[in-house]
Design a protein around this motif. Structure first.
Motif, PDB file in Angstrom:
ATOM      1  N   VAL A  67     -31.885  23.149 -29.452  1.00  0.00           N
ATOM      2  CA  VAL A  67     -31.929  21.707 -29.238  1.00  0.00           C
ATOM      3  C   VAL A  67     -31.625  21.408 -27.776  1.00  0.00           C
ATOM      4  N   HIS A  68     -30.385  21.590 -27.381  1.00  0.00           N
ATOM      5  CA  HIS A  68     -29.978  21.340 -26.000  1.00  0.00           C
ATOM      6  C   HIS A  68     -29.941  22.672 -25.247  1.00  0.00           C
ATOM      7  N   SER A  82     -39.181  19.363 -29.244  1.00  0.00           N
ATOM      8  CA  SER A  82     -38.595  18.254 -29.997  1.00  0.00           C
ATOM      9  C   SER A  82     -37.569  17.489 -29.166  1.00  0.00           C
ATOM     10  N   THR A  83     -36.832  18.189 -28.332  1.00  0.00           N
ATOM     11  CA  THR A  83     -35.856  17.518 -27.462  1.00  0.00           C
ATOM     12  C   THR A  83     -36.565  16.644 -26.444  1.00  0.00           C
ATOM     13  N   LEU A 102     -39.447  15.139 -26.845  1.00  0.00           N
ATOM     14  CA  LEU A 102     -39.939  13.947 -27.534  1.00  0.00           C
ATOM     15  C   LEU A 102     -38.823  12.933 -27.725  1.00  0.00           C
ATOM     16  N   ASN A 103     -37.633  13.411 -28.037  1.00  0.00           N
ATOM     17  CA  ASN A 103     -36.504  12.494 -28.213  1.00  0.00           C
ATOM     18  C   ASN A 103     -36.104  11.813 -26.909  1.00  0.00           C
ATOM     19  N   LEU A 104     -36.432  12.449 -25.785  1.00  0.00           N
ATOM     20  CA  LEU A 104     -36.139  11.849 -24.485  1.00  0.00           C
ATOM     21  C   LEU A 104     -37.220  10.860 -24.042  1.00  0.00           C
ATOM     22  N   GLY A 105     -38.298  10.744 -24.835  1.00  0.00           N
ATOM     23  CA  GLY A 105     -39.368   9.813 -24.487  1.00  0.00           C
ATOM     24  C   GLY A 105     -40.594  10.460 -23.898  1.00  0.00           C
TER      25      GLY A 105
END
Length: 251
Positions: free
Chosen positions: A48-49, A146-147, A149-152
């Protein structure tokens, strides 16, 4: 041009990256970008991170190959575990099917070239297929898809790997009539550009032929009637010496 500040707990230095690129664990099975790693590992489904940085950024932070997995990098203040260091030169030589690097497009440079080139650059952009200028891998930080995408982040490219060239052709014939995008496909030893944009087709032509034939006969009948009503005039024109071509021009 926006920048994202990258820092590390290994040093007090900072680095201005121009883009963050999200890649999936399956990227290694499609383009083999993981072969450009000089230390560490590629992304896995549980990451993830986590982050992979280029060699130039690692040198800026004084991070060696043995420090991978032990230090963190901060993207905009958010800590990410450093899992790998990627060679900028090898990453630049890793090309997609369109024979372009996997890093994001340098839109600032593209706009500058468009202004210098004038209408020709705009015309090339409207043709669908064109070559782009990409950012150097030294200016990019790689994180899980995926990370990102979550950041925009936005999806800019999708790559699919198939078992055989026959499977590629089978999928192309089923996909292209329903797809409004341009794509590149490798069918064996060659790579081809495929596009369904601008393709036209006529459907139901058999239902239009009969009305067109009837309308043509009506027009023909009207023209014959106009000529038949002026048969005496045609005789008079012929009598005074007009050539048949001249009489035809009158009608």
């Amino acid at each position: 041009q926006s920048f994202i500040q990258v820092s590390s707990d290994a040093s007090d230095a900072s680095y201005d990256a121009r883009a963050v690129t999200g890649l999936s664990p399956a990227e290694s099975e499609v383009t083999g970008l993981d072969k450009a790693l000089v230390a560490g590992r590629w992304f896995t489904s549980g990451d993830v991170h986590t982050a992979i940085i280029p060699t130039r950024m690692a040198e800026q932070f004084h991070i060696g190959n043995g420090d991978v997995g032990k230090v963190k990098v901060f993207l905009g203040g958010v800590p990410h575990d450093l899992i790998g260091i990627i060679s900028s030169s090898r990453a630049k030589r890793t090309l997609d099917l369109d024979q372009e690097p996997l890093t994001p497009v340098d839109w600032i440079q593209m706009q500058r070239m468009a202004r210098q080139g004038g209408g020709q650059a705009q015309q090339a952009q409207g043709t669908g297929f064109q070559e782009y200028l990409h950012l150097s891998p030294d200016q990019v930080v790689f994180i899980p898809f995926s990370t990102a995408l979550n950041l925009g982040a936005e999806v800019e490219s999708v790559a699919v790997n198939f078992v055989s060239p026959e499977e590629v052709r089978k999928t192309l014939w089923a996909l292209m009539p329903r797809l409004g995008f341009n794509l590149y496909a490798g069918t064996g030893e060659e790579i081809r550009k495929w596009s369904a944009i601008g393709r036209t087709s006529i459907i139901g032509m058999e239902w239009v032929l009969v009305p067109i034939l009837i309308a043509a006969l009506i027009v023909l009948n009207t023209m014959l009637g106009a000529v038949y009503e002026r048969v005496r005039e045609i005789h008079i024109f012929s009598s005074v010496g007009l050539a048949p071509s001249h009489i035809a021009m009158l009608f």
